[in-house]
Write a protein that holds these residues in place. Structure first.
Motif, PDB file in Angstrom:
ATOM      1  N   UNK A 153       0.951  -1.263  -0.073  1.00 52.70           N
ATOM      2  CA  UNK A 153       0.091   0.104  -0.042  1.00 52.70           C
ATOM      3  C   UNK A 153       0.866   1.247  -0.109  1.00 52.70           C
ATOM      4  N   UNK A 154       1.938   0.984   0.626  1.00 53.45           N
ATOM      5  CA  UNK A 154       2.899   2.384   0.838  1.00 53.45           C
ATOM      6  C   UNK A 154       4.006   2.376   0.043  1.00 53.45           C
ATOM      7  N   UNK A 155       4.117   1.391  -0.953  1.00 56.28           N
ATOM      8  CA  UNK A 155       5.092   1.344  -2.018  1.00 56.28           C
ATOM      9  C   UNK A 155       5.317   2.671  -2.809  1.00 56.28           C
ATOM     10  N   UNK A 156       4.091   3.029  -3.387  1.00 57.86           N
ATOM     11  CA  UNK A 156       4.289   4.256  -4.299  1.00 57.86           C
ATOM     12  C   UNK A 156       4.637   5.373  -3.669  1.00 57.86           C
ATOM     13  N   UNK A 157       4.742   5.333  -2.337  1.00 58.88           N
ATOM     14  CA  UNK A 157       5.519   6.572  -1.767  1.00 58.88           C
ATOM     15  C   UNK A 157       7.121   6.376  -1.577  1.00 58.88           C
ATOM     16  N   UNK A 158       7.493   5.380  -2.169  1.00 59.21           N
ATOM     17  CA  UNK A 158       9.022   4.996  -2.064  1.00 59.21           C
ATOM     18  C   UNK A 158       9.842   5.926  -2.628  1.00 59.21           C
TER      19      UNK A 158
END
Length: 275
Positions: free
Chosen positions: A197-202
């Protein structure tokens, strides 16, 4: 007439000269040429010779040496001192230009910088008057002018020291904030890599982390420069103190010579051109 072999040899010689001209000089040699081309750099070399001569003369004298070397190093000190006074003629105009260009935002630091520059202007003014009086151009007492110049030098060095210490403390605090920011970003990035879910903020976090690391390197570089400035100003304070202090409080020529050499070496390192 001359044979064709002669002209062929001349042509080969010219081609060899052209090839020699195309050979690039080593970066270190180029930096050395640039360094010697600057008057202030030559002044710092003379400063190192002046105080190096004073330090060696004191060491030889304290050991009871009466060798020719004691005379040689004393002459080196005196010659270097005179050359530096010549270099400083008219240099007060540069200080006035610096006063006009002062762009410091902080009112406190700006006031300290202005006061330090005024102290330097005072030093250069009376130093020039003393030098010209020693030559017979003016009729003032050179020793008195040197003492008055020393007060300006002491004031300028002391205020520069205060500003550098204050800036160093600020950079230390900035480094702590950047280290904390780096720690937080690395923790967030680790969580982003472990969660779909948070991978796009990496990518955004990686960009912020790169900026934080670059800012941290810049901060550390500034601290190193400020530490060198502080050591240099302490050396200059020792020199100024020896000019204005009474005989009972005057530092030894050995201490003054060592302080002057350290100050000169740091100044030469700071002025060395980048390759």
């Amino acid at each position: 007439g001359r044979s064709s072999t002669y002209y062929q040899e001349r042509l080969t010689h010219r081609e060899h000269c052209f090839h020699m001209a195309d050979i690039a000089l080593p970066p270190g040699f180029t930096s050395l040429v640039k360094f010697f081309a600057v008057t202030d750099s030559r002044d710092k070399i003379a400063k190192f010779l002046q105080y190096g001569g004073r330090f060696l003369a004191y060491q030889l004298k304290s050991r009871g040496s009466k060798s020719e070397w004691a005379i040689v190093v004393s002459k080196i000190e005196q010659t270097a001192q005179s050359s530096r006074k010549l270099f400083r003629l008219g240099k007060s105009a540069n200080v006035l230009a610096k006063l006009v260009k002062n762009q410091e935002r902080s009112p406190v630091i700006k006031s300290l910088n202005v006061a330090a520059d005024l102290g330097l202007f005072w030093f250069l003014l009376f130093d020039n008057v003393g030098f010209l009086s020693n030559l017979g151009v003016l009729s003032f007492k050179p020793a008195k002018m040197t003492k008055l110049a020393g007060f300006g030098f002491f004031l300028s060095s002391a205020l520069n020291l205060i500003v550098d210490i204050r800036n160093l403390l600020q950079e230390r605090n900035a480094e702590k904030r950047l280290l904390e920011k780096k720690r937080v970003l690395m923790a967030k990035l680790q969580m982003a890599h472990g969660s779909d879910e948070a991978a796009e903020t990496a990518p955004a976090l990686e960009g912020e982390l790169r900026v934080a690391r670059q800012s941290l390197r810049t901060c550390v570089t500034k601290q190193h420069a400020l530490v060198l400035n502080i050591i240099k100003n302490l050396g200059d304070l020792t020199i100024a103190g020896s000019i204005i202090s009474s005989d009972s409080w005057k530092p030894s020529p050995g201490h003054v010579g060592l302080a002057g050499m350290i100050s000169a070496l740091i100044a030469m390192y700071q002025q060395w051109p980048a390759s």
